[in-house]
Design a protein around this motif. Structure first.
Motif, mmCIF file in Angstrom:
data_model
loop_
_atom_site.group_PDB
_atom_site.id
_atom_site.type_symbol
_atom_site.label_atom_id
_atom_site.label_comp_id
_atom_site.label_asym_id
_atom_site.label_seq_id
_atom_site.Cartn_x
_atom_site.Cartn_y
_atom_site.Cartn_z
ATOM 1 N N ILE A 216 0.832 -1.207 0.000
ATOM 2 C CA ILE A 216 0.000 0.000 0.000
ATOM 3 C C ILE A 216 0.864 1.253 0.000
ATOM 4 C CG2 ILE A 216 -1.701 1.320 1.328
ATOM 5 C CD1 ILE A 216 -2.780 -1.359 2.363
ATOM 6 N N LEU A 217 1.898 1.260 0.835
ATOM 7 C CA LEU A 217 2.724 2.461 0.984
ATOM 8 C C LEU A 217 3.496 2.800 -0.284
ATOM 9 C CD1 LEU A 217 4.176 2.177 4.610
ATOM 10 C CD2 LEU A 217 2.213 3.481 3.798
ATOM 11 N N VAL A 281 5.130 9.433 2.692
ATOM 12 C CA VAL A 281 5.989 8.372 3.231
ATOM 13 C C VAL A 281 7.440 8.796 3.098
ATOM 14 C CG1 VAL A 281 6.667 5.935 3.029
ATOM 15 C CG2 VAL A 281 4.317 6.613 2.516
ATOM 16 N N VAL A 282 8.227 8.578 4.137
ATOM 17 C CA VAL A 282 9.668 8.798 4.072
ATOM 18 C C VAL A 282 10.352 7.502 4.525
ATOM 19 C CG1 VAL A 282 11.645 10.047 5.010
ATOM 20 C CG2 VAL A 282 9.536 11.281 4.465
ATOM 21 N N VAL A 283 11.251 6.998 3.672
ATOM 22 C CA VAL A 283 12.023 5.803 4.004
ATOM 23 C C VAL A 283 13.492 6.183 3.952
ATOM 24 C CG1 VAL A 283 12.504 3.393 3.482
ATOM 25 C CG2 VAL A 283 10.237 4.334 2.989
ATOM 26 N N GLN A 284 14.156 6.095 5.074
ATOM 27 C CA GLN A 284 15.574 6.465 5.172
ATOM 28 C C GLN A 284 16.426 5.215 5.303
ATOM 29 O OE1 GLN A 284 16.550 9.472 8.099
ATOM 30 N NE2 GLN A 284 18.694 8.819 8.214
ATOM 31 N N PHE A 285 17.518 5.188 4.545
ATOM 32 C CA PHE A 285 18.462 4.075 4.579
ATOM 33 C C PHE A 285 19.803 4.597 5.084
ATOM 34 C CE2 PHE A 285 15.274 3.191 1.421
ATOM 35 C CZ PHE A 285 14.994 1.843 1.580
ATOM 36 N N ASP A 304 2.978 10.365 7.097
ATOM 37 C CA ASP A 304 2.098 9.304 7.593
ATOM 38 C C ASP A 304 2.913 8.086 8.039
ATOM 39 O OD1 ASP A 304 0.005 10.956 6.894
ATOM 40 O OD2 ASP A 304 -0.334 9.970 4.959
ATOM 41 N N ALA A 305 4.018 7.842 7.351
ATOM 42 C CA ALA A 305 4.886 6.720 7.706
ATOM 43 C C ALA A 305 6.341 7.145 7.579
ATOM 44 C CB ALA A 305 4.613 5.518 6.805
ATOM 45 N N PHE A 306 7.141 6.838 8.583
ATOM 46 C CA PHE A 306 8.583 7.103 8.546
ATOM 47 C C PHE A 306 9.296 5.816 8.935
ATOM 48 C CE2 PHE A 306 12.671 8.120 10.395
ATOM 49 C CZ PHE A 306 13.185 9.065 9.521
ATOM 50 N N TRP A 307 10.077 5.293 8.009
ATOM 51 C CA TRP A 307 10.845 4.082 8.269
ATOM 52 C C TRP A 307 12.330 4.403 8.170
ATOM 53 C CZ3 TRP A 307 8.205 -0.132 4.685
ATOM 54 C CH2 TRP A 307 6.892 -0.340 5.110
ATOM 55 N N ALA A 335 15.149 -6.139 -1.664
ATOM 56 C CA ALA A 335 14.634 -7.263 -2.452
ATOM 57 C C ALA A 335 13.298 -7.754 -1.908
ATOM 58 C CB ALA A 335 15.653 -8.396 -2.460
ATOM 59 N N ALA A 336 13.139 -7.672 -0.591
ATOM 60 C CA ALA A 336 11.900 -8.120 0.039
ATOM 61 C C ALA A 336 10.787 -7.088 -0.060
ATOM 62 C CB ALA A 336 12.153 -8.469 1.503
ATOM 63 N N HIS A 337 11.120 -5.869 -0.498
ATOM 64 C CA HIS A 337 10.136 -4.793 -0.634
ATOM 65 C C HIS A 337 10.291 -4.158 -2.021
ATOM 66 C CE1 HIS A 337 10.712 -5.412 3.672
ATOM 67 N NE2 HIS A 337 9.482 -4.960 3.831
ATOM 68 N N PRO A 338 9.912 -4.890 -3.072
ATOM 69 C CA PRO A 338 10.139 -4.404 -4.436
ATOM 70 C C PRO A 338 9.336 -3.145 -4.728
ATOM 71 C CG PRO A 338 8.745 -6.351 -4.453
ATOM 72 C CD PRO A 338 9.253 -6.204 -3.054
ATOM 73 N N ALA A 339 9.832 -2.385 -5.697
ATOM 74 C CA ALA A 339 9.197 -1.115 -6.049
ATOM 75 C C ALA A 339 7.826 -1.308 -6.695
ATOM 76 C CB ALA A 339 10.111 -0.319 -6.978
ATOM 77 N N VAL A 340 7.620 -2.420 -7.381
ATOM 78 C CA VAL A 340 6.301 -2.738 -7.954
ATOM 79 C C VAL A 340 5.970 -4.177 -7.571
ATOM 80 C CG1 VAL A 340 6.576 -1.155 -9.882
ATOM 81 C CG2 VAL A 340 7.237 -3.540 -10.164
ATOM 82 N N ALA A 341 4.740 -4.526 -7.743
ATOM 83 C CA ALA A 341 4.286 -5.853 -7.340
ATOM 84 C C ALA A 341 4.982 -6.934 -8.152
ATOM 85 C CB ALA A 341 2.777 -5.962 -7.521
ATOM 86 N N PRO A 342 5.629 -7.900 -7.485
ATOM 87 C CA PRO A 342 6.239 -9.017 -8.221
ATOM 88 C C PRO A 342 5.179 -9.931 -8.811
ATOM 89 C CG PRO A 342 6.372 -9.395 -5.855
ATOM 90 C CD PRO A 342 5.824 -8.009 -6.033
ATOM 91 N N ALA A 343 5.613 -10.779 -9.708
ATOM 92 C CA ALA A 343 4.683 -11.665 -10.407
ATOM 93 C C ALA A 343 3.911 -12.543 -9.437
ATOM 94 C CB ALA A 343 5.439 -12.522 -11.413
ATOM 95 N N SER A 344 4.563 -12.997 -8.359
ATOM 96 C CA SER A 344 3.905 -13.876 -7.398
ATOM 97 C C SER A 344 2.740 -13.179 -6.727
ATOM 98 C CB SER A 344 4.904 -14.354 -6.346
ATOM 99 O OG SER A 344 5.474 -13.237 -5.676
ATOM 100 N N GLU A 345 2.879 -11.867 -6.493
ATOM 101 C CA GLU A 345 1.806 -11.101 -5.856
ATOM 102 C C GLU A 345 0.649 -10.885 -6.824
ATOM 103 O OE1 GLU A 345 1.242 -6.678 -3.890
ATOM 104 O OE2 GLU A 345 3.201 -7.665 -3.769
#
Length: 589
Positions: A216-217, A281-285, A304-307, A335-345
């Motif tokens: 969703i995010l 959403v803000v995601v910091q690495f 709304d979300a800060f990771w 890899a576990a949080h791909p930018a678009v939905a993987p084929a399996s999803e």
């Protein structure tokens, strides 16, 4: 004299145990009490020994090696104040995560607090700055070898970040002895001597935390922040953010190519804040951001979300956002949080099964080939920001036509050695590069940005060069160079060329950017020294150049690579660069 042999047996088990945890490099300062450790290290078939006469520099040499190798590095020093000189490097390692194993020789208990020479209270000396500490007993055959090896294993296995301290008392005699004595005690470890595994193992936890709300995010307006991360992580993150259609605001240590470079400048404009205020959403690495403007912007937002994702545990957000702190390695997390939905999803299978591939460097990387949508970036929601960034870069290009410190920062990519590395000093140096330069994606950048001190910078750079085995360009300020002048001796022993640029602006000119009282600024803050570094270069046998133009600087750097080790002193106007940085962005229209 057989006791000296047992000291060596005891030290030998300690060092062999370290190799089972990835230690291959060991940094040694001269000392007699540490002789059992030093002699065993020198005799060990797989340990690479480095030496330095200055323990403070030695600790930073080990820190630089650990940065480049991404492996634990051991340090051996004798007792007394030699131990205390390691403190700055240990503090930096605690904040930035490099693994150091500190082996301090000590007097036996009967020589402590009784006026004995070179004897201080060493247990607990580093307090909370080390991840863990173990005060070993005096070596005795009454203690089985399996206790000693398991004590070392437990110390290293339980603490995977920062430094650990192993205090090692040794009673005299320290030299000589019967080489065959105490062989039964040594051989009691059996075939462990012929293996490559620890005596006591603690399996690593490999599970990657997967955030179920990510599908969703990722459809929302987001911003990615890149702090101190590796080159592989920087490249993968840039592709991930681009595929999401998110702006990537990147630190000089991000190694992602800084697609929106000079954030320190363009973030001073209200219109950029207005554009970015739409972020949900803000995601910091990674952490330890250099830019004050980026840090201030982050501190002022309430998405709304800060990771915050970083492999090191603990709080890493100085603004204390309400959000999610994820302790994970960045590549498998991406890899576990791909930018678009993987084929399996898309076909109804588990959304939590990431597509992974094994990279050439044995890292887990997102496999962009599995998702054809990733080959074309989404239309970015922040398009108005691109024009501001482009205008800022064009204005900087026009403004920085005068040879000096700011121009050096802006044009620094032109000086980088091919397939090499860059080390940046603290204070004004790294701030200028962060604000003005756009470094190549994936190019290794190193710095000491944990405590951000000016101590040990030359030694750290030397360690980075030895660890990487690549040509290194290092840039530090004049006070930083003076503070670590002893470590110029390390530059003569490198495995690849190293060029050190010392920017001599006659003192700590970053204080001219701060509200320090002008009347006492020179005496109490900037401390101009009126020095010429050619004498220091001559003292340590280094080639020295003092160019006065950009073309002369290019020629000097080329000569430096040919000479193997060189010091380039750049004498510049004292406050020009600090003033330029303070004024940058006031009018970029």
């Amino acid at each position: 004299m057989s006791h000296s042999t047992f000291n060596r047996r005891w030290a030998g088990i300690i060092l062999e145990a370290l190799t089972r945890h990835g230690v291959r490099h060991i940094c040694i300062a001269p000392g007699s009490r540490s002789a059992p450790l030093t002699l065993e290290a020198a005799a060990h078939a797989t340990l690479i020994c480095h030496t330095h006469f200055d323990e403070r520099g030695l600790g930073h040499l080990a820190l630089g090696l650990a940065k480049a190798l991404r492996q634990p590095v051991a340090v051996i020093v004798t007792s007394g104040t030699a131990v205390a000189n390691l403190y700055p490097a240990i503090i930096e390692a605690r904040l930035t995560g490099e693994r150091l194993v500190i082996l301090t020789a000590d007097r036996p208990p009967e020589l402590i607090d009784c006026g004995a020479n070179q004897a201080i209270a060493q247990p607990g000396l580093f307090a909370g700055q080390v991840a863990a500490a173990c005060n070993l007993p005096r070596p005795t055959p009454d203690i089985p070898a399996r206790w000693l090896v398991s004590a070392v294993d437990a110390l290293l296995d339980e603490h995977r970040w920062g430094a650990v301290h192993l205090n090692c008392p040794f009673a005299e005699p320290l030299y000589g002895g019967d080489p065959d004595a105490f062989r039964d005690w040594h051989d009691a470890l059996g075939d462990w001597w012929h293996s490559d595994q620890p005596w006591l193992s603690t399996p690593a936890r490999l599970a990657i935390p997967v955030q179920p709300e990510w599908p969703i995010l990722r459809q929302k307006r987001g911003v990615a922040i890149a702090g101190k991360i590796t080159p592989e992580e920087g490249i993968a993150l840039a592709a991930w953010a681009s595929a999401l259609g998110w702006p990537l605001l990147a630190d000089v240590q991000s190694q992602c190519g800084q697609p929106l470079a000079s954030a320190e400048v363009w973030l001073r404009h209200p219109e950029t804040h207005e554009i970015l205020s739409a972020a949900e959403v803000v995601v910091q690495f990674g952490s330890h951001l250099t830019s004050k403007q980026l840090s201030r912007w982050l501190a002022g937002i309430h998405p709304d979300a800060f990771w915050l994702i970083e492999s090191m545990p603990g709080r890493r957000d100085p603004a204390h956002h309400r959000g999610v702190r994820i302790a994970a390695d960045i590549l498998p997390w991406l890899a576990a949080h791909p930018a678009v939905a993987p084929a399996s999803e898309l076909t109804g299978n588990s959304a939590l099964t990431p597509h992974l591939r094994q990279d050439a460097g044995s890292s887990l990387m997102p496999d962009l080939r599995h998702d054809t949508d990733l080959l074309t970036s989404r239309r970015p929601w922040y398009s108005g920001l691109n024009a501001r960034v482009t205008q800022t870069r064009e204005n900087l290009h026009r403004a920085l036509d005068h040879f000096g410190e700011a121009q050096l920062a802006y044009r620094l990519p032109a000086l980088l050695p091919e397939k090499g590395s860059l080390f940046l000093g603290n204070s004004l140096t790294i701030r200028l590069v962060d604000a003005l330069a756009q470094l190549p994606a994936g190019y290794p950048v190193f710095a000491n940005r944990g405590a951000s001190g000016i101590d040990g910078l030359i030694a750290t750079a030397a360690g980075v060069q030895r660890g990487s085995g690549k040509p290194l360009l290092a840039v530090v300020g004049d006070l930083s160079a003076l503070y670590d002048i002893n470590s110029l001796a390390l530059l003569r022993q490198g495995s690849a060329p190293l060029v050190l640029i010392v920017v001599n602006n006659n003192g700590g000119q970053i204080f001219s950017m701060l509200p320090t009282p002008k009347a006492g600024r020179e005496r109490f803050f900037s401390l101009p020294q009126q020095v010429n570094f050619s004498g220091a270069a001559a003292l340590f046998g280094l080639a020295c150049y003092q160019p006065g133009s950009w073309s002369a600087l290019l020629a000097a750097v080329d000569k430096g690579w040919q000479s193997g080790a060189a010091l380039i002193e750049l004498r510049v106007e004292e406050q020009a660069a600090a003033q330029f940085l303070a004024d940058a962005g006031k009018d970029t229209r």
